[in-house]
Write a protein that holds these residues in place. Structure first.
Motif, mmCIF file in Angstrom:
data_model
loop_
_atom_site.group_PDB
_atom_site.id
_atom_site.type_symbol
_atom_site.label_atom_id
_atom_site.label_comp_id
_atom_site.label_asym_id
_atom_site.label_seq_id
_atom_site.Cartn_x
_atom_site.Cartn_y
_atom_site.Cartn_z
ATOM 1 N N ILE A 20 -1.778 71.254 95.363
ATOM 2 C CA ILE A 20 -2.224 71.900 94.123
ATOM 3 C C ILE A 20 -2.075 70.880 93.024
ATOM 4 O O ILE A 20 -1.014 70.300 92.825
ATOM 5 N N LEU A 21 -3.167 70.649 92.295
ATOM 6 C CA LEU A 21 -3.188 69.616 91.266
ATOM 7 C C LEU A 21 -2.901 70.219 89.896
ATOM 8 O O LEU A 21 -3.263 71.359 89.591
ATOM 9 N N ASP A 22 -2.332 69.406 89.067
ATOM 10 C CA ASP A 22 -2.060 69.803 87.687
ATOM 11 C C ASP A 22 -3.058 69.110 86.786
ATOM 12 O O ASP A 22 -3.334 67.915 86.954
ATOM 13 N N PRO A 23 -3.615 69.809 85.851
ATOM 14 C CA PRO A 23 -4.598 69.170 84.984
ATOM 15 C C PRO A 23 -3.996 68.090 84.126
ATOM 16 O O PRO A 23 -4.684 67.162 83.722
ATOM 17 N N GLY A 24 -2.728 68.162 83.875
ATOM 18 C CA GLY A 24 -2.106 67.120 83.065
ATOM 19 C C GLY A 24 -2.613 67.151 81.638
ATOM 20 O O GLY A 24 -3.156 68.150 81.156
ATOM 21 N N PHE A 25 -2.464 66.023 80.993
ATOM 22 C CA PHE A 25 -2.858 65.920 79.588
ATOM 23 C C PHE A 25 -4.047 65.003 79.401
ATOM 24 O O PHE A 25 -4.531 64.835 78.324
ATOM 25 N N ALA A 26 -4.515 64.354 80.474
ATOM 26 C CA ALA A 26 -5.606 63.379 80.330
ATOM 27 C C ALA A 26 -6.935 63.970 80.735
ATOM 28 O O ALA A 26 -7.869 63.255 81.006
ATOM 29 N N GLY A 27 -7.089 65.249 80.781
ATOM 30 C CA GLY A 27 -8.360 65.860 81.175
ATOM 31 C C GLY A 27 -8.354 66.132 82.655
ATOM 32 O O GLY A 27 -7.319 66.276 83.289
ATOM 33 N N ALA A 28 -9.573 66.211 83.246
ATOM 34 C CA ALA A 28 -9.712 66.520 84.669
ATOM 35 C C ALA A 28 -9.139 65.408 85.525
ATOM 36 O O ALA A 28 -9.361 64.223 85.268
ATOM 37 N N GLN A 29 -8.406 65.824 86.523
ATOM 38 C CA GLN A 29 -7.876 64.878 87.499
ATOM 39 C C GLN A 29 -8.384 65.304 88.876
ATOM 40 O O GLN A 29 -8.445 66.490 89.181
ATOM 41 N N ILE A 30 -8.740 64.307 89.722
ATOM 42 C CA ILE A 30 -9.361 64.601 91.016
ATOM 43 C C ILE A 30 -8.841 63.633 92.066
ATOM 44 O O ILE A 30 -8.514 62.474 91.765
ATOM 45 N N SER A 31 -8.769 64.115 93.289
ATOM 46 C CA SER A 31 -8.385 63.247 94.408
ATOM 47 C C SER A 31 -9.227 63.621 95.608
ATOM 48 O O SER A 31 -9.767 64.728 95.707
ATOM 49 N N VAL A 32 -9.315 62.683 96.521
ATOM 50 C CA VAL A 32 -10.085 62.883 97.736
ATOM 51 C C VAL A 32 -9.269 62.361 98.915
ATOM 52 O O VAL A 32 -8.622 61.324 98.825
ATOM 53 N N THR A 33 -9.295 63.108 99.986
ATOM 54 C CA THR A 33 -8.613 62.676 101.213
ATOM 55 C C THR A 33 -9.573 62.851 102.396
ATOM 56 O O THR A 33 -10.301 63.842 102.453
ATOM 57 N N PRO A 34 -9.610 61.864 103.310
ATOM 58 C CA PRO A 34 -8.902 60.582 103.224
ATOM 59 C C PRO A 34 -9.608 59.630 102.267
ATOM 60 O O PRO A 34 -10.827 59.735 102.097
ATOM 61 N N PRO A 35 -8.883 58.716 101.654
ATOM 62 C CA PRO A 35 -9.558 57.767 100.760
ATOM 63 C C PRO A 35 -10.441 56.784 101.536
ATOM 64 O O PRO A 35 -11.402 56.260 101.014
ATOM 65 N N GLU A 36 -10.085 56.534 102.793
ATOM 66 C CA GLU A 36 -10.882 55.656 103.654
ATOM 67 C C GLU A 36 -10.925 56.263 105.044
ATOM 68 O O GLU A 36 -9.980 56.918 105.477
ATOM 69 N N ALA A 37 -12.034 56.024 105.728
ATOM 70 C CA ALA A 37 -12.146 56.474 107.115
ATOM 71 C C ALA A 37 -13.078 55.538 107.854
ATOM 72 O O ALA A 37 -14.004 54.971 107.271
ATOM 73 N N ILE A 38 -12.813 55.355 109.141
ATOM 74 C CA ILE A 38 -13.722 54.583 109.992
ATOM 75 C C ILE A 38 -14.036 55.445 111.200
ATOM 76 O O ILE A 38 -13.141 55.968 111.870
ATOM 77 N N ILE A 39 -15.321 55.644 111.459
ATOM 78 C CA ILE A 39 -15.754 56.537 112.521
ATOM 79 C C ILE A 39 -16.867 55.873 113.312
ATOM 80 O O ILE A 39 -17.546 54.969 112.805
ATOM 81 N N PRO A 40 -17.083 56.290 114.563
ATOM 82 C CA PRO A 40 -18.207 55.739 115.329
ATOM 83 C C PRO A 40 -19.534 56.238 114.774
ATOM 84 O O PRO A 40 -19.604 57.302 114.168
ATOM 85 N N ARG A 41 -20.546 55.441 114.963
ATOM 86 C CA ARG A 41 -21.879 55.822 114.500
ATOM 87 C C ARG A 41 -22.286 57.149 115.131
ATOM 88 O O ARG A 41 -22.184 57.333 116.338
ATOM 89 N N GLY A 42 -22.737 58.084 114.253
ATOM 90 C CA GLY A 42 -23.117 59.400 114.715
ATOM 91 C C GLY A 42 -21.962 60.381 114.745
ATOM 92 O O GLY A 42 -22.141 61.532 115.144
ATOM 93 N N GLY A 43 -20.764 59.935 114.333
ATOM 94 C CA GLY A 43 -19.607 60.801 114.362
ATOM 95 C C GLY A 43 -19.523 61.707 113.134
ATOM 96 O O GLY A 43 -20.405 61.724 112.271
ATOM 97 N N SER A 44 -18.440 62.502 113.055
ATOM 98 C CA SER A 44 -18.217 63.451 111.958
ATOM 99 C C SER A 44 -16.911 63.118 111.264
ATOM 100 O O SER A 44 -16.008 62.508 111.861
ATOM 101 N N VAL A 45 -16.799 63.543 109.991
ATOM 102 C CA VAL A 45 -15.591 63.321 109.219
ATOM 103 C C VAL A 45 -15.425 64.496 108.253
ATOM 104 O O VAL A 45 -16.415 65.050 107.749
ATOM 105 N N THR A 46 -14.183 64.895 107.995
ATOM 106 C CA THR A 46 -13.877 65.964 107.045
ATOM 107 C C THR A 46 -13.291 65.355 105.790
ATOM 108 O O THR A 46 -12.360 64.545 105.860
ATOM 109 N N VAL A 47 -13.862 65.706 104.643
ATOM 110 C CA VAL A 47 -13.437 65.184 103.339
ATOM 111 C C VAL A 47 -12.906 66.341 102.514
ATOM 112 O O VAL A 47 -13.570 67.391 102.383
ATOM 113 N N ASN A 48 -11.705 66.170 101.951
ATOM 114 C CA ASN A 48 -11.095 67.198 101.095
ATOM 115 C C ASN A 48 -11.109 66.716 99.662
ATOM 116 O O ASN A 48 -10.652 65.605 99.365
#
Length: 608
Positions: free
Chosen positions: A99-127
């Motif tokens: 759960i993220l806190d908006p803080g004082f600097a406006g909108a804050q955002i994150s993504v997981t995973p920040p990096e991924a390596i997958i085989p060609r034609g594969g699938s990946v889940t991004v949060n």
């Protein structure tokens, strides 16, 4: 293919439609970038725990929690200052999301995973997680929202075939974004070593060319050129398709060696392994074909209808056993037998001069190896040369008959008749003679000479003359007086001459025969005079011979008696001499004793 971003609509970014993709190769592996710079796999159950600093009303930065830098800056899109910011305020156990806190600097955002390596034609889940509920994922591929919670959403990206950087964005109310780097890996579709030359000369440069199509990421793809298991070159795969060259000098020991190329996709730094693809091997054949030393041996002139042996030799050849040899006389290929000895070969073939093809012809020897050939030529002259004609007027004549001998050759040959007077050589010569006994079995020789291509060739013809003559029984061939010791072994040599050969017999008047020409034991009974007769159809001759045998009477008893008398006489003489000397000695002793006694008496009778 990197995903591009379209124009904003109603304060949000809309991703473009997905591009065509390729089949799946390997299952995905996610690797987040940690704030400490260390990478490790991301697991669903490994969410960090969170503590809240209420005095500051903001979350603490938790060691190991992911932090991000804005990757696609755009106008009118504010972002956190400084590139990194605390993201985690708390943890929702029901959704297993932060759960993220908006803080004082406006909108804050994150993504997981920040990096991924997958085989060609594969699938990946991004949060995507933000400090507000208004968030989304911008990508030009199709995406599927698979879960959501308070201030977070999870998207599934399927059939990913190119490197992409999806962007998580949030409007809280200022627009902020963060991207994830998704790398697609795949193995080369083609790894091929270009065909090698059919034959490669030893000592010359050989260029190896390997073509590689496909394979990603290219920064991790290396092309290795190999000779057997020996590594010759290691180069990065550049371009599509990549063409890698390497030059080596061909050696004798490379004959039969296998060359290949191999790709190495090294993903060990990303938590995967080292993947290798190899081309089919290609075998190299090297050779040495010297420019000299090819020799061809053959007679320079060959008579039509005769067969000779020709020989072709070449040294310094490699590999000699794979060389091909062609021997031919003009258009007639010869049946050659080839023998190999190390780096040398010898080709031998019978060659026959054909009647009707007289004249100068080319004999050629060709040695081929490695797509090249060496050849040498010799001139051979085929000629016809009939034997000379030698005739006798009569091959068999009686003694005293006139005989003609004639020798003749075919032009342009000239003849020489043995026994004829020396004259200028010509195509014909002859002699005449009165046949005698000495001419019986005489050999006449006719020599023909022909000049061919600067060489003199010869042919000879002979004939034998037979002379008929009566028997001869000469003293030199039958001495007629033999004296032999009794008991010895002797041979009576007596030779009668004549044509036809006469029959010879030797006999005494009493009819006893003397063996002629065979060894016999000499006895006194063979002594006597014999009459030897030699007879043939041409007459009869006789000759007396005498055989003497030496032998002695039996005087053994006389010899013994004489010997006994001599012995007895010798013994008696010796005894007589011994007794006489003994008597003389006794007499002398007695005389001396008497004289001594007389002296003694005289001495006694004389007065004092």
């Amino acid at each position: 293919m990197v995903g591009s971003v379209g124009k904003p609509e109603s304060g949000r970014w809309t991703p473009r439609s997905p591009a065509p993709q390729t089949p799946l190769i390997r299952p995905p592996i996610w690797v987040p970038r940690l704030s400490s710079g260390v990478t490790s796999p991301l697991h669903a159950s490994s969410s960090p725990s969170v503590k809240w600093d209420r005095s500051q009303d903001q979350p603490w930065r938790i060691p190991g929690a992911a932090t991000f830098t804005r990757s696609h800056p755009r106008e009118n899109r504010p972002s956190a200052q400084g590139g990194e910011f605390p993201l985690v305020r708390g943890w929702d156990p029901s959704t297993q999301q932060s759960i993220l806190d908006p803080g004082f600097a406006g909108a804050q955002i994150s993504v997981t995973p920040p990096e991924a390596i997958i085989p060609r034609g594969g699938s990946v889940t991004v949060n995507c997680s933000a400090s507000c509920a208004e968030l989304g994922l911008e990508i030009e591929l199709s995406k599927k929202e698979v879960a959501q919670g308070v201030n977070w959403k999870t998207f599934e990206l399927s059939d990913v075939r190119e490197d992409i950087s999806p962007i998580c964005y949030a409007n809280c109310p200022n627009q902020t974004e963060s991207s994830v780097s998704i790398t697609v890996y795949g193995f080369p579709d083609l790894v091929e070593l270009e065909p090698l030359p059919s034959w490669q000369p030893v000592g010359q440069n050989l260029t190896l060319r390997c073509q590689v199509a496909g394979g990603a990421p290219r920064d991790n793809l290396t092309v290795v050129l190999l000779r057997g298991e020996e590594e010759l070159s290691r180069q990065p795969a550049v371009g599509e398709p990549a063409l890698v060259n390497h030059t080596v000098e061909a050696r004798r020991e490379d004959h039969g060696a296998n060359f290949s190329c191999r790709t190495e996709l090294d993903l060990r730094s990303r938590g995967l392994g080292l993947f290798q693809n190899s081309s089919a091997p290609r075998q190299l054949r090297t050779y040495v074909l010297p420019d000299t030393n090819l020799s061809l041996s053959a007679p320079r002139v060959v008579e039509a209808g005769t067969q000779v042996l020709v020989e072709c030799v070449l040294g310094g050849l490699f590999p000699a056993s794979e060389a091909q040899v062609h021997l031919a006389l003009e258009d007639h290929r010869l049946n050659a037998t080839i023998t190999y000895n190390g780096d040398s070969l010898v080709a031998r073939a019978p060659m026959q001069g054909l009647a009707g093809e007289e004249g100068t012809q080319q004999l050629v020897c060709v040695v081929a190896l490695g797509g090249r050939d060496l050849r040498t030529r010799e001139k051979v002259t085929i000629y016809s040369f009939p034997a000379p004609n030698l005739t006798l007027s009569q091959p068999e004549v009686s003694e005293g008959t006139l005989v003609s001998v004639e020798c003749e050759a075919h032009s342009p040959a000239v003849v020489t008749l043995h026994g004829a007077s020396a004259s200028r050589p010509s195509e014909r010569d002859q002699i005449h003679l009165n046949a005698s006994a000495e001419d019986n079995k005489r050999i006449f020789s006719c020599l023909a000479t022909l000049k061919v291509a600067g060489q003199m060739v010869h042919k000879n013809q002979t004939r034998e003359l037979r002379v008929l003559y009566g028997p001869r029984l000469d003293k030199r061939d039958c001495s007629g007086n033999w004296t032999w010791p009794e008991g010895s072994k002797q041979t009576a040599n007596c030779q009668a001459w004549g044509n036809p050969t006469p029959k010879l017999t030797c006999s005494r008047k009493d009819g006893a025969l003397l063996p002629i020409g065979t060894q016999m034991l000499v006895k006194r009974e063979i002594a006597g005079t014999y009459l030897c007769r030699a007879e043939s159809s041409h007459g009869k001759v006789t000759r007396e011979v005498v055989v003497n045998v030496i032998y002695h009477q039996n005087n053994v008893v006389i010899i013994i008696l004489v010997a006994a008398v001599i012995i007895l006489g010798t013994v008696g003489t010796a005894a007589y001499i011994y007794n006489r000397r003994r008597k003389i000695q006794i007499y002398e002793l007695q005389k001396k004793a008497q004289e001594a006694a007389a002296l003694k008496l005289n001495a006694l009778a004389s007065p004092p």
